[in-house]
Design an enzyme around this catalytic site. Sequence first.
Site, mmCIF file in Angstrom:
data_model
loop_
_atom_site.group_PDB
_atom_site.id
_atom_site.type_symbol
_atom_site.label_atom_id
_atom_site.label_comp_id
_atom_site.label_asym_id
_atom_site.label_seq_id
_atom_site.Cartn_x
_atom_site.Cartn_y
_atom_site.Cartn_z
ATOM 1 N N GLY A 1 0.813 -1.211 0.000
ATOM 2 C CA GLY A 1 0.000 0.000 0.000
ATOM 3 C C GLY A 1 0.842 1.254 0.000
ATOM 4 N N ARG B 1 0.478 5.923 -1.812
ATOM 5 C CA ARG B 1 -0.013 7.194 -1.296
ATOM 6 C C ARG B 1 0.020 7.195 0.218
ATOM 7 N NH1 ARG B 1 -5.844 6.678 -0.377
ATOM 8 N NH2 ARG B 1 -6.494 4.540 -0.787
ATOM 9 N N VAL C 1 -2.811 -7.614 -1.935
ATOM 10 C CA VAL C 1 -2.125 -8.361 -0.882
ATOM 11 C C VAL C 1 -3.033 -9.367 -0.195
ATOM 12 C CG1 VAL C 1 -0.309 -6.677 -0.442
ATOM 13 C CG2 VAL C 1 -2.519 -6.426 0.718
ATOM 14 N N TYR D 1 -12.058 -1.621 12.370
ATOM 15 C CA TYR D 1 -10.645 -1.276 12.176
ATOM 16 C C TYR D 1 -9.827 -1.569 13.431
ATOM 17 C CZ TYR D 1 -6.539 1.732 11.556
ATOM 18 O OH TYR D 1 -5.255 2.217 11.490
#
Length: 254
Positions: free
Chosen positions: A12, A15, A62, A160
């Site tokens: 990732g 950015r 991934v 999360y």
Amino acid sequence: MEIKDQVVLITGASRGLGAEIAKAFGREGARVIVNYFASEEKAHQVVEAIGENKAIAIKADVRSKEEVNDMFREAKKHFGAPITTIINNALIGFSFNGDLRKKLGEIKWDDFNTQFEGGVRATLNTLQAGQADMVKQKYGRIVNVGTNLFQNPVVPYHDYNTGKAALLGFTRNMAKELGSDGISVNMVSGGLLRKTDASAATPDEVFDLIEEGTPLGKATTPKDLADAILFFASPWSRAVTGQNLVVDGGLVMD
């Protein structure tokens, strides 16, 4: 192994935080794999910032074992050396917007599973892909990106936070298993970063409140966190594994 001698994969990395981590390793002379999934143009911009002789952009989801294995093979062929260092940073399907968070009555198991897939499963894939070469070299450095929110859920992003807590458990299990092969596995956990694409929806007032309650009086930036990650890849961390370093200006003291 000095950072300049390492081959480093950042997932990732097109950015936000991932891009800053990639640039930090590039600054120290490492050979860098800029992994991306959707943001191809931004990934190539990161490669250009590092230098095309020292970096390569590789597309891979991934969450896919096959795509991760292909990425490791492509990187090894490109640099003529195996990956020594893995930074598991990819964030799948999440935006830091407290006003839109799902509370208990609204959240679904699929929301949790999205974070488990993007965190634990993705990390499992990269570790399995890199294990054989790391064992052969008797050397490996793995850093997983966490969050201070599972210790201090001031914004209860249930899915999360739970995914990152599970990733810490996985980190410590892998540290125990892989330590005898010269492989360290650690976590670096930031606070809300000012600012990344993922935190762009967070109002400035929230960052102001964080700064007021933080001993250092500032919100953590992606560059701050990236530099802390360098420590775990450096020779200075040779006796450290299974740890979670909270990098948030002292907001959470563990």
